[in-house]
Design a protein around this motif. Structure first.
Motif, PDB file in Angstrom:
ATOM      1  N   CYS A   1      46.960  36.069  34.831  1.00 55.76           N
ATOM      2  CA  CYS A   1      46.243  37.284  34.396  1.00 55.76           C
ATOM      3  C   CYS A   1      46.436  38.384  35.431  1.00 55.76           C
ATOM      4  O   CYS A   1      46.743  39.528  35.077  1.00 55.76           O
ATOM      5  N   HIS A   2      46.268  38.036  36.712  1.00 56.77           N
ATOM      6  CA  HIS A   2      46.355  39.036  37.764  1.00 56.77           C
ATOM      7  C   HIS A   2      47.778  39.607  37.850  1.00 56.77           C
ATOM      8  O   HIS A   2      47.956  40.800  38.039  1.00 56.77           O
ATOM      9  N   GLN A   3      48.771  38.735  37.649  1.00 54.80           N
ATOM     10  CA  GLN A   3      50.166  39.224  37.662  1.00 54.80           C
ATOM     11  C   GLN A   3      50.420  40.182  36.502  1.00 54.80           C
ATOM     12  O   GLN A   3      51.263  41.061  36.582  1.00 54.80           O
ATOM     13  N   ALA A   4      49.670  40.000  35.407  1.00 47.60           N
ATOM     14  CA  ALA A   4      49.815  40.878  34.236  1.00 47.60           C
ATOM     15  C   ALA A   4      48.908  42.114  34.350  1.00 47.60           C
ATOM     16  O   ALA A   4      48.738  42.857  33.376  1.00 47.60           O
ATOM     17  N   GLY A   5      48.273  42.300  35.514  1.00 47.88           N
ATOM     18  CA  GLY A   5      47.429  43.482  35.721  1.00 47.88           C
ATOM     19  C   GLY A   5      46.001  43.300  35.221  1.00 47.88           C
ATOM     20  O   GLY A   5      45.227  44.254  35.177  1.00 47.88           O
ATOM     21  N   GLN A   6      45.646  42.079  34.816  1.00 49.50           N
ATOM     22  CA  GLN A   6      44.265  41.809  34.385  1.00 49.50           C
ATOM     23  C   GLN A   6      43.535  41.140  35.556  1.00 49.50           C
ATOM     24  O   GLN A   6      43.593  39.933  35.733  1.00 49.50           O
ATOM     25  N   CYS A   7      42.889  41.975  36.371  1.00 45.75           N
ATOM     26  CA  CYS A   7      42.334  41.512  37.656  1.00 45.75           C
ATOM     27  C   CYS A   7      40.817  41.498  37.702  1.00 45.75           C
ATOM     28  O   CYS A   7      40.238  41.010  38.660  1.00 45.75           O
ATOM     29  N   ARG A   8      40.158  42.064  36.695  1.00 48.68           N
ATOM     30  CA  ARG A   8      38.696  42.215  36.788  1.00 48.68           C
ATOM     31  C   ARG A   8      37.980  41.081  36.070  1.00 48.68           C
ATOM     32  O   ARG A   8      38.363  40.706  34.943  1.00 48.68           O
TER      33      ARG A   8
END
Ligand SMILES: O=C(O)CCC(=O)C(=O)O
Ligand SMILES: [Fe+2]
Length: 241
Positions: A121-128
């Motif tokens: 998720c974080h690699q795909a820009g979904q960090c929150r």
């Protein structure tokens, strides 16, 4: 004592009859997990609501046309019990999530551990972080919706009722609808008591038909709370953009 420390740990989720629950999830798109938290933890989580430092943001639902009531997204690090529940439930749902992805012909393959999925998720820009507390008072409700926050989607999520129906609040039933191709939508009311969890499809799930699997779209919401106050813990496994 900080509220977080007052919250006990999650009882092992292996206490549930997983083959039966997974079958129900597969066939109906939801399953109830009675007493997934103890009442003490439910109360401790509900009393966290006014502690602004535990949360990254607040949403007043009426401002967005989402219904009436409000919710707050936890910030990282999550309260221990929320983190535990998210981390421990995920691997038990992965086999069904992967089975659904195959049947829906999606390229997605979910890793066995939640931390690895969060890295994706974080690699795909979904960090929150997406776990949240919801608070409803008299007249509040939650419109039918899907908790999608980007292209990374884990297809199942959990909601835990933190208040007691008929004692703490009236009305406020958890509602699921499913939309089948070329058919009218069907609604289902899920009866929950305080501390019960419901795991349900975030959006799409496959349903076996005479000519193979077809795609059903689910939405969830809450009917009007006619009296009292109702709190929910929501655990979504993907993070948000
Ligand atoms: O309050 C409820 O029962 C619904 C909560 C919800 O929409 C969620 O957990 O995603
Ligand atoms: Fe939701």
């Amino acid at each position: 004592m900080p509220v977080d420390e007052a919250i006990s740990t999650v009882s092992p989720l292996t206490r549930y009859d997983w083959p039966a629950l997974l079958q129900q999830l597969d066939e109906r798109g939801f399953a109830v997990f009675p007493g997934i938290l103890d009442h003490f933890s439910c109360d401790a989580l509900a009393t966290l609501y006014p502690h602004e430092t535990a949360f990254r943001s607040q949403v007043i639902m009426a401002r967005h046309g989402f219904g009436q009531g409000e919710y707050r997204y936890f910030s990282y690090p999550l309260p221990a019990i929320v983190q535990q529940l998210r981390q421990q439930l995920y691997p038990l749902l992965v086999p069904l999530a992967n089975h659904w992805a195959t049947r829906l012909r999606l390229p997605q393959h979910f890793p066995a551990e939640h931390q690895h999925f969060i890295t994706q998720c974080h690699q795909a820009g979904q960090c929150r972080p997406t776990p949240l507390l919801l608070r409803y008072g008299q007249g509040d409700y939650n419109c039918l919706h899907q908790d999608l926050y980007g292209e990374q989607v884990f297809p199942l999520q959990l909601a835990v009722l933190l208040s007691e129906p008929e004692e703490d609040f009236q009305g406020g039933e958890f509602v699921l609808t499913e939309q089948r191709p070329r058919m009218q939508s069907r609604a289902q009311v899920v009866r929950l008591n305080k501390s019960d969890g419901v795991v349900f499809a975030v959006s799409a799930r496959p349903v076996k038909g005479s000519r193979g699997d077809y795609r059903v779209l689910q939405r969830h919401g809450v009917s009007e709370v006619t009296a009292g106050r109702r709190f929910t813990l929501g655990i979504i496994f993907h993070d948000a953009a």
